[in-house]
Design a protein around this motif. Structure first.
Motif, PDB file in Angstrom:
ATOM      1  N   ASP A  74       7.065   6.331  -9.813  1.00  0.00           N
ATOM      2  CA  ASP A  74       8.134   6.536  -8.966  1.00  0.00           C
ATOM      3  C   ASP A  74       7.482   5.453  -7.872  1.00  0.00           C
ATOM      4  O   ASP A  74       8.300   5.840  -6.939  1.00  0.00           O
ATOM      5  N   ALA A  75       6.545   5.765  -8.229  1.00  0.00           N
ATOM      6  CA  ALA A  75       6.077   4.558  -6.909  1.00  0.00           C
ATOM      7  C   ALA A  75       6.626   3.353  -6.473  1.00  0.00           C
ATOM      8  O   ALA A  75       7.184   2.509  -7.434  1.00  0.00           O
ATOM      9  N   SER A  76       6.947   2.612  -4.720  1.00  0.00           N
ATOM     10  CA  SER A  76       7.774   1.239  -4.894  1.00  0.00           C
ATOM     11  C   SER A  76       6.952   0.270  -5.081  1.00  0.00           C
ATOM     12  O   SER A  76       5.945  -0.165  -5.124  1.00  0.00           O
ATOM     13  N   LEU A  77       7.652  -0.787  -4.985  1.00  0.00           N
ATOM     14  CA  LEU A  77       6.952  -1.716  -5.024  1.00  0.00           C
ATOM     15  C   LEU A  77       5.998  -2.471  -3.886  1.00  0.00           C
ATOM     16  O   LEU A  77       4.918  -2.949  -4.221  1.00  0.00           O
ATOM     17  N   ASP A  78       6.270  -1.781  -2.358  1.00  0.00           N
ATOM     18  CA  ASP A  78       5.700  -1.718  -1.406  1.00  0.00           C
ATOM     19  C   ASP A  78       3.966  -0.925  -2.299  1.00  0.00           C
ATOM     20  O   ASP A  78       2.859  -0.944  -1.709  1.00  0.00           O
ATOM     21  N   GLU A  79       4.215   0.183  -2.029  1.00  0.00           N
ATOM     22  CA  GLU A  79       3.114   0.905  -2.661  1.00  0.00           C
ATOM     23  C   GLU A  79       2.134   0.036  -3.626  1.00  0.00           C
ATOM     24  O   GLU A  79       0.930   0.275  -3.421  1.00  0.00           O
ATOM     25  N   VAL A  80       2.614  -0.435  -4.421  1.00  0.00           N
ATOM     26  CA  VAL A  80       2.039  -1.022  -5.148  1.00  0.00           C
ATOM     27  C   VAL A  80       1.545  -2.424  -5.449  1.00  0.00           C
ATOM     28  O   VAL A  80       0.275  -2.743  -5.403  1.00  0.00           O
ATOM     29  N   ARG A  81       1.763  -3.106  -4.117  1.00  0.00           N
ATOM     30  CA  ARG A  81       1.365  -4.457  -3.672  1.00  0.00           C
ATOM     31  C   ARG A  81      -0.141  -4.283  -3.146  1.00  0.00           C
ATOM     32  O   ARG A  81      -0.859  -4.496  -2.704  1.00  0.00           O
ATOM     33  N   GLU A  82       0.264  -2.499  -2.632  1.00  0.00           N
ATOM     34  CA  GLU A  82      -0.994  -2.139  -1.142  1.00  0.00           C
ATOM     35  C   GLU A  82      -2.083  -2.062  -2.070  1.00  0.00           C
ATOM     36  O   GLU A  82      -3.559  -1.845  -2.373  1.00  0.00           O
ATOM     37  N   MET A  83      -1.760  -1.482  -3.275  1.00  0.00           N
ATOM     38  CA  MET A  83      -3.345  -1.621  -4.551  1.00  0.00           C
ATOM     39  C   MET A  83      -2.820  -2.936  -5.529  1.00  0.00           C
ATOM     40  O   MET A  83      -4.486  -2.216  -5.857  1.00  0.00           O
ATOM     41  N   LEU A  84      -3.054  -3.297  -5.361  1.00  0.00           N
ATOM     42  CA  LEU A  84      -3.245  -4.329  -6.160  1.00  0.00           C
ATOM     43  C   LEU A  84      -4.365  -5.445  -5.439  1.00  0.00           C
ATOM     44  O   LEU A  84      -4.927  -5.321  -4.062  1.00  0.00           O
ATOM     45  N   GLY A  85      -5.112  -5.275  -6.700  1.00  0.00           N
ATOM     46  CA  GLY A  85      -6.283  -6.427  -6.515  1.00  0.00           C
ATOM     47  C   GLY A  85      -5.871  -7.937  -6.420  1.00  0.00           C
ATOM     48  O   GLY A  85      -5.276  -8.454  -6.736  1.00  0.00           O
ATOM     49  N   ASP A  86      -7.542  -8.612  -6.450  1.00  0.00           N
ATOM     50  CA  ASP A  86      -7.130 -10.161  -6.348  1.00  0.00           C
ATOM     51  C   ASP A  86      -6.948 -10.147  -8.196  1.00  0.00           C
ATOM     52  O   ASP A  86      -5.758 -11.391  -8.278  1.00  0.00           O
TER      53      ASP A  86
END
Length: 92
Positions: A74-86
């Motif tokens: 249920d993570a939001s798009l913004d929460e996942v964006r913060e977890m992204l690496g290169d």
């Protein structure tokens, strides 16, 4: 590799599964970049389901260090964006 799905627990995945997971991760990254919320939701769910299906669950009391941490379903798009690496969520 030990993978943690936030809020669910850990699974152990063989390296051979990462080809399929990287394809889903690439899709997820494209959907995030284009702002496709429905596609993002669908692909995140598919990615997590693939990890659950291919992985071997570790016992809840196992204290193994996670080499990869994936967001909760249920993570939001913004929460996942913060977890992204290169390379996205899953390193190539």
């Amino acid at each position: 590799m030990i993978v943690r799905i936030m809020g669910e627990g850990q699974v152990e995945l063989d390296d051979s599964h990462f080809v399929e997971l990287n394809k889903l991760d690439d899709e997820l990254l494209q959907e995030m970049e284009s702002g496709d919320e429905a596609g993002f939701r669908r692909t995140l769910y598919a990615l997590l389901e693939a990890v659950r299906r291919m992985g071997r669950p570790l016992p809840d009391d196992a204290l193994e260090p996670s080499e990869l941490i994936l967001p909760a379903p249920d993570a939001s798009l913004d929460e996942v964006r913060e977890m992204l690496g290169d390379d996205g969520l899953i390193p190539s």
